[in-house]
Write a protein that holds these residues in place. Structure first.
Motif, short mmCIF file in Angstrom:
data_model
loop_
_atom_site.label_atom_id
_atom_site.label_comp_id
_atom_site.label_asym_id
_atom_site.label_seq_id
_atom_site.Cartn_x
_atom_site.Cartn_y
_atom_site.Cartn_z
N THR A 131 47.43 -37.18 -20.02
CA THR A 131 48.30 -37.71 -20.86
C THR A 131 48.78 -36.80 -21.94
OG1 THR A 131 46.70 -39.49 -21.17
CG2 THR A 131 48.17 -39.24 -23.29
N THR B 6 51.35 -36.69 -25.54
CA THR B 6 51.81 -37.35 -26.54
C THR B 6 52.52 -36.62 -27.67
OG1 THR B 6 49.60 -36.95 -27.90
CG2 THR B 6 49.70 -38.86 -26.57
N THR C 291 52.94 -41.70 -26.51
CA THR C 291 52.57 -41.36 -25.00
C THR C 291 54.05 -41.36 -24.35
OG1 THR C 291 50.40 -42.54 -25.35
CG2 THR C 291 51.17 -41.88 -22.99
N SER D 263 46.65 -33.37 -22.85
CA SER D 263 45.14 -33.84 -22.96
C SER D 263 44.26 -33.14 -21.99
CB SER D 263 44.74 -35.38 -22.89
OG SER D 263 45.51 -35.83 -21.49
#
Length: 372
Positions: free
Chosen positions: A221, A223, A235, A263
């Motif tokens: 992920t 963001t 996101t 992440s």
């Protein structure tokens, strides 16, 4: 320098609008009929005449669409100028901006150049460029109000610069960008929850954070934080194609943030063109690259196609004085807004009240003037 008042944008302005360039020419006629002429003006004096079908005199705005206290706005400007004595700035809605306008060519010695704009084959000096020192709401007749283009980020096109704080991330440059250059960078996460961040002092209610991004490796992920840098993140739906992403919101604790987070360790993304702007809108405006200084909507100047940081020049009456003379043969260009420095043409102005607290003016005349 004292800030000059600006002619207000009023919803009750009517048609038609007159705009007339005027020159002054001396003509000497010989007995043979031959004439000798001498042009006294290099640039025209612009004469404007506006009409206002309705001006609302109520502070509550009882007459919708005209603008609350629009009568007070116009008569207040006239009184502030003391008729034809004082000066003000008028932003002509048909003639107030340039984009990539050439205004000089460097010779390696000259360091001062006058901003200009072109009309067909004619080039005219600009003496009132918009040059705010902080984000400012800008509006011309017929348009919605919003902040002038601004980018509070420093080194917005260079995530490798120390202006950006890296946490668990490394940045490399020289990557193909969305517009055919090599100005993009790759962010690689060397730890989970990696981030690249820049924080700016916030003085407004709404900010928009944006940048272009694409996936290079990994599937974790990614963001983009909102300007408050809280849990309200966007996101990014990353693919191998470039896309501009943005998120808006209020700042927090007097600061606004531009932060991108990865992440998963080992993931890498390409990024380009970060922008953090104060705005009334929820979507980003045109991207303006910055170097060591923030951009607030003033002249955006390039020399030989390369952006010049505002800290390396000063502007007075539209005259740009560079700290270092531009190199021989380098093209100087600018993008930005400009107004006309004007005075009213008379010491009296006739306002007619035709309904309760509703006024009109059949003719408001003013003209541009020289300050060089």
């Amino acid at each position: 320098m004292t800030s000059l008042p600006v002619f207000p944008v009023l919803g009750g302005q009517g048609w038609s609008t007159h705009k007339a360039p005027a020159f002054s020419t001396l003509v000497a006629t010989h007995v043979s009929g031959r004439e000798v002429r001498d042009a006294l003006y290099a640039n025209p004096i612009w004469r404007f005449e506006l009409t206002f079908n309705a001006l609302d005199g109520t502070p509550e705005g009882d007459y919708g669409g005209v603008g609350l206290a629009s009568f007070q706005s116009l008569i207040g400007l006239y009184l502030q100028c003391q008729g034809q004595f004082g000066e003000f700035v008028y932003y002509d809605p048909t003639d107030y901006s340039v984009d990539g306008q050439t205004f000089g060519v460097g010779d390696g010695a000259t360091s001062t150049f006058q901003l200009t704009r072109s009309l067909g084959g004619f080039s005219e000096a600009i003496v009132q460029p918009l040059a705010p020192s902080a984000p400012i709401v800008f509006q011309v007749q017929g348009s919605a109000a919003n902040f002038a283009p601004n980018n509070l980020i420093n080194y917005s096109g260079d995530f490798t610069n120390t202006a950006w704080t890296k946490s668990g991330a490394s940045v490399t440059g020289g990557i193909a960008d969305p517009f055919g250059g090599n100005g993009a960078q790759t962010i690689t996460a060397s730890a989970a929850s990696a981030s690249v961040n820049q924080t700016r002092v916030a003085t407004g209610a709404n900010y928009v954070s944006s940048l272009w991004a694409r996936r290079r490796t990994g599937s974790g992920t990614v963001t983009l934080a909102d300007p408050a840098n809280d849990t309200n993140t966007l996101t990014l739906a990353l693919t191998s194609a470039w896309r501009r992403f943005s998120i808006s919101g209020p700042p927090a604790g007097g600061d606004a943030y531009s932060q991108i987070r990865l992440s998963a360790t080992g993931d890498a993304i390409d990024v380009y063109g970060a922008q953090l702007e104060q705005s009334i809108l929820l979507t980003p405006g045109p991207y303006f690259q910055t170097l060591a200084s923030s951009y607030f909507g003033g002249p955006w100047i390039t020399v030989a196609g390369a952006l010049v940081d505002p800290s390396t020049y000063t502007i007075s009456n539209g005259s740009v004085a560079f700290t270092t003379a531009p190199l021989n043969g380098s093209i100087l260009a600018w993008t930005g807004y400009f107004g006309f420095l004007c005075r009213f043409e008379a010491d009296d102005l006739d306002f007619e009240q035709f309904m309760a607290n509703l006024w009109r003016v059949d003719s408001v005349k003013f003209r541009s003037l020289r300050n060089q």
